[in-house]
Write an enzyme that holds these catalytic residues in place. Structure first.
Site, PDB file in Angstrom:
ATOM      1  CB  SER A 554      -0.967  -0.032   1.129  1.00 41.92           C
ATOM      2  OG  SER A 554      -2.011   0.767   1.082  1.00 41.92           O
ATOM      3  CG  ASP A 642      -6.657  -3.052  -3.390  1.00 36.55           C
ATOM      4  OD1 ASP A 642      -7.299  -2.258  -2.662  1.00 36.55           O
ATOM      5  OD2 ASP A 642      -5.302  -2.977  -3.327  1.00 36.55           O
ATOM      6  CG  HIS A 674      -5.556  -2.354   0.217  1.00 35.29           C
ATOM      7  ND1 HIS A 674      -4.621  -1.922  -0.857  1.00 35.29           N
ATOM      8  CD2 HIS A 674      -5.007  -1.810   1.346  1.00 35.29           C
ATOM      9  CE1 HIS A 674      -3.836  -1.184  -0.649  1.00 35.29           C
ATOM     10  NE2 HIS A 674      -4.124  -1.030   0.816  1.00 35.29           N
TER      11      HIS A 674
END
Length: 697
Positions: A554, A642, A674
């Protein structure tokens, strides 16, 4: 390094059970008091590709005249596997246990007592609501004082009597709450009357609210709940404590009143044992999606609210640094005068107690051991009957279950270990304090420092220097505490040193540190990571400066790709999970569009329309602008579902690198989101990351 060796190491480091909740009951005898501690555990089973859930019990015998002195800890009972349980809760008397269980396509409510199953309701066939919520964001299962009613949250059922029969209605778009909450949209609070086995949906909740985290108010004629405002539209809630919400009281006759302030973020209401006071966490709306929070207390008689703990902007050295995470469901002392919680403090997670009378905060973690060599993380599971149940761990010590009684004023906690892992690891680890250079200081928030945790094998596999893997957390407003991390442990077991960096903006360093990153992403955080790496290399001669790689997910993937682009001669390999690559193209696809503006320094409002200025700022701060300079081989791991960072972000970098014949590989997980949290996905990501690092270092 072979795949079989990596798989064996990952199976070893990922297989340790992790306690995630606990409860305590006690019984008084003439000469002693008996405490029963029941812990619930999760454990990964790589063979089946699933997470196992089981319970285990311990019996503690304490002196009758001194309840806080444990005389004996009896050997634990056997582990009891649990199947299909979504929610569970003990009644106030501890004589009844409620369970919401899933079997096939049906959800059942079971009530158990000492004689076995007492009652079972099929919630699905009753057709009063949709699926019961079992997530930490909204879910609850609350007993009334009289033990005749239960409270939970579920999806609203569509009312066929009000629906038209137009075929086009079937495809009308339905909003949800984003990443990891994709099936949750329209919520209702439900009450089960156990006397007549009926289920009802409470009325009176304003239509602009999504209710959750409900609990019975004193007297059981009304309920408290947190209401999240979903107008004009929903934004992603997972990992975001900055969504507009408030604390409400709803009478069973439908009267609903707001108890907290407006235009704030509120969550985790916890009622005191004497049922006189409600504490809850409070933060700001928008801005950083995770932040330093205040702990508020509401006197239910006077309805007056006051701050028990304020936001801490700059913690003093070694002192309490603020509240950054959710409260456990049971966090009160028996006398209703103290609140216990866990929170980040610099590079560690500590256990704290605040006294309501003095507002003094005390650390409860074990000061009799060498903190830096054993446990860097103390997570409170529960405190009941003044008995604390905590999960402790460190980078070389897997999760350990410990208990201790709340101490009297000025005294330390005496800790007993109930369950320790069947092995620990011979890693050397230490917290590293890092200070930016003068030119890297933030002029708006000057003088901030940050930290990192260096983990390395105590006995390197070879005589040569140890290759270094720089591990960067996501968020960006989160933290790498000095706790058990199976990725770090697995890499260290394979012979790598791992540097986990808590750059400015990480939790545990005060609110000013969090705010300092706003508008500075792609610059301040990148320089912080590089500064931490240089600090580690200069202070530890065993690390190899010629073999440095970077990994992260991320925002950690965002920084990983920035580093290999901004320092192309420095890093030899990169592995990024669901990275942000181009914030400008991400703007219209992310469930947290507000953060896309905030991160680059723009104020967000729901009616915000993209401008050339905003898009230019997002592009300028993105790794894609440095893609042409990347020389290090890049491994990308992308989740097809995601909702937070579109997997097409990673593909954008993939195409940029492929067009320049730069080494790049993509792993695509079509059923994952995610966090890439499926058991088989996590194992695959570790295997491929370790192989990639081994090949290129």
């Amino acid at each position: 390094m072979e795949s079989r060796q990596i798989t064996e190491v990952y199976g070893e480091v990922s297989g340790f059970p992790v306690p995630f909740s606990a409860h305590v009951s006690d019984e008084q005898f003439p000469e002693f008091r008996v405490y029963t501690v029941t812990a619930e555990w999760n454990q990964i089973n790589l063979v089946q590709g699933c997470r196992l859930h089981y319970t285990q019990q311990w019996t503690l015998i304490a002196d009758s005249n001194n309840h806080n002195s444990v005389r004996t800890v009896l050997p634990p009972g056997p582990c009891v596997p649990v199947s299909g349980e979504l929610l569970r809760g003990l009644s106030p008397s501890r004589g009844l246990r409620a369970v919401v269980r899933e079997t096939g396509s049906h959800q059942l409510l079971e009530i158990w007592d000492c004689h076995g199953l007492r009652k079972c309701l099929n919630l699905t066939t009753l057709n009063k609501h949709g699926r019961v919520y079992d997530d930490a964001q909204f879910g609850c299962l609350s007993w009334s004082e009289c033990e005749n009613k239960l409270l939970y949250v579920a999806e609203r059922i569509k009312n066929s009597s009000t629906q038209t029969h137009d075929e086009s209605d079937r495809n009308v778009y339905c909003e949800d709450w984003g990443e990891a909450l994709t099936s949750k949209s329209s919520l209702v609070i439900c009450v089960v009357n156990l006397q007549d086995s009926t289920v009802g949906v409470l009325q009176g909740i304003p239509t602009e609210l999504s209710p959750g985290q409900a609990l019975w108010a004193p007297g059981s004629q009304s309920v408290f709940f947190v209401g999240w405002y979903h107008e004009p539209f929903r934004l992603g809630l997972k990992f975001c404590s900055n969504r507009r919400s408030a604390l409400f009281k709803l009478d069973l006759d439908g009267q609903c009143d707001r108890l907290s302030g407006d235009n704030l973020s509120v969550f985790c209401p916890r009622l005191s044992p004497d049922r006189s006071t409600l504490v809850y966490l409070q933060g700001q709306v928008f801005g950083p999606h995770s932040q330093c929070l205040s702990l508020q207390q509401l006197d239910l008689k006077s309805r007056k609210t006051s701050a028990l703990l304020d936001v801490i902007n700059r913690p003093e050295a070694g002192e309490f640094a603020g509240v950054y995470e959710a409260l456990p469901s049971c966090c009160w002392s028996a006398d209703s005068q103290r609140v216990v919680f866990s929170s980040a403090r610099r590079n560690c997670k500590d256990l704290f107690m605040v006294d309501r009378r003095s507002k003094k905060v005390t650390s409860l973690s074990d000061s009799t051991t060498d903190f830096s060599k054993v446990y860097g993380s103390w997570k409170l599971l529960t405190v009941q009957r003044d008995l604390l149940v905590v999960c402790c761990s460190g980078p070389s010590t897997p999760p350990t279950l410990r208990v201790g009684f709340l101490p009297s004023a000025g005294a330390a906690v005496t800790w007993w270990t109930l369950q320790q892992p069947d092995m620990t690891f011979d890693f050397h680890w230490a917290a590293v304090d890092v200070r930016p250079s003068p030119e890297e200081d933030n002029t708006q928030y000057p003088g901030l420092d940050f930290g990192a945790i260096l983990v390395k094998p105590s006995h390197p596999l070879h005589d040569a220097r140890i290759p270094l893997v720089v591990f960067i957390h996501g968020g960006p407003h989160s933290q790498f505490p000095a706790e058990w991390n199976c990725t770090t442990a697995g890499l260290a077991e394979l012979g790598f040193a791992v540097l986990m960096v808590n750059y400015r903006g990480s939790t545990g360093f005060g609110q000013h540190s969090i705010l300092s990153l706003i508008g500075q992403i792609g610059s301040q955080d990148v320089k912080d990571v590089q500064r931490a790496v240089l600090t580690a290399l200069q202070s530890d001669a065993t690390l190899d400066p010629e073999r440095v790689a970077v990994i992260g997910g991320s925002h950690g993937g965002f920084l990983s790709c920035h580093l290999v682009g901004q320092y192309p001669e420095f890093y030899r390999a990169c592995a990024a999970r669901n990275p942000v690559i181009n914030a400008a193209t991400l703007l219209g696809t992310s469930d947290i569009v507000d953060w896309r503006y905030t991160s680059v320094g723009f104020q967000y409002s729901y009616d915000k329309i993209p401008t050339a200025e905003a898009l230019a700022a997002m592009l300028e701060k993105s790794p894609i602008t440095h893609a042409a300079q990347i020389k290090a081989p890049v491994l990308l791991m992308l989740g097809g579902r995601d909702r937070r960072v579109s997997p097409h972000q990673g593909l954008e970098l993939y195409r940029a690198l492929k067009s320049r014949a730069s080494p790049v590989r993509v792993l695509w997980f079509p059923e994952d989101g995610h966090s890439l949290s499926r058991v088989d996905t996590q194992a695959d990501c570790f295997l491929n990351t370790a192989l990639w690092l081994s090949q290129h270092l």
